[in-house]
Design an enzyme around this catalytic site. Sequence first.
Site, PDB file in Angstrom:
ATOM      1  CG  ASP A   1       3.433   4.956   5.466  1.00  0.00           C
ATOM      2  OD1 ASP A   1       2.802   4.039   5.857  1.00  0.00           O
ATOM      3  OD2 ASP A   1       3.741   5.909   6.004  1.00  0.00           O
TER       4      ASP A   1
ATOM      5  CG  ASP B   1      -0.021  -0.243   2.404  1.00  0.00           C
ATOM      6  OD1 ASP B   1      -0.039  -1.282   3.024  1.00  0.00           O
ATOM      7  OD2 ASP B   1       0.721   0.542   2.889  1.00  0.00           O
TER       8      ASP B   1
END
Length: 268
Positions: free
Chosen positions: A210, A208
């Site tokens: 951050d 992902d």
Amino acid sequence: MANRADIGVIGGSGLYSLLDDAQEVELTTPYGPPSDVVTVGRIGARSVAFLPRHGRDHRYPPHRIPYRANLWALRSLGVRQVLAPSAVGSLRAEHGPGAIVVPDQLVDRTSGRVQTYYDAGGAVHVSFADPYCPTGRAVAVSAARSGGWDIVDGGTLVVIEGPRFSTRAESQWFARNGWTIVGMTGFPEAVLARELTLCYTSLSLVTDHDAGVEAGEGVTHEEVLRFFATNVTKMRSLVADAVEALPEERTCACSSALDGIKLPFDLP
Ligand SMILES: [Zn+2]
């Protein structure tokens, strides 16, 4: 040959099926038991010890992992080269979910974790200017490239204490410093490996972006787990390819990290 291994893999429990002729080895260390029983088996011609970093049932959160016991246990089985796959968040918009980063630098933002074996009996200062094994890095990059991954050769992993994720301000600060990815387990794992003269290579899978990178919701635990699960088969073959490509003879400086230093005890 039983219960001996040249290469250690510390990673998620999805990697169990990597090993042929697998045997479980239960051991303990001067630092207590490792995260779980170690599974020793083969990948091609190489003998490999696999240790699930968080325990099989994921009982250890990042700040509670018995890092010292884990590296000591692997070394006591004969392991001298360690591959360390883990999930990380990206601090760069251009490196999204699915990228593999093989970092060449590390920033320690953990607190309160024991980060040395040499607590007493004289000071032992290992060099940590280059925290990762150059040979392991080259092998990992090449294996990921052949496997068709979006590969990032180099970069800085910032290791946070956790278990919480970063605030937006922290994340933006990390990114402004030029750092690449953020994780919770890469330290003290890397320095403990160096203190035992092990080669250590991080294979960081971006799950992902951050919190500071996008104006989104930040990271949720579910997102990370879901993403890791969908990539586990691919990760397994990357680790297997890297294992088979690691040289049997070590020519890097990792093996001489303690040369000329008087140790307060013998290494296993
Ligand atoms: Zn090395």
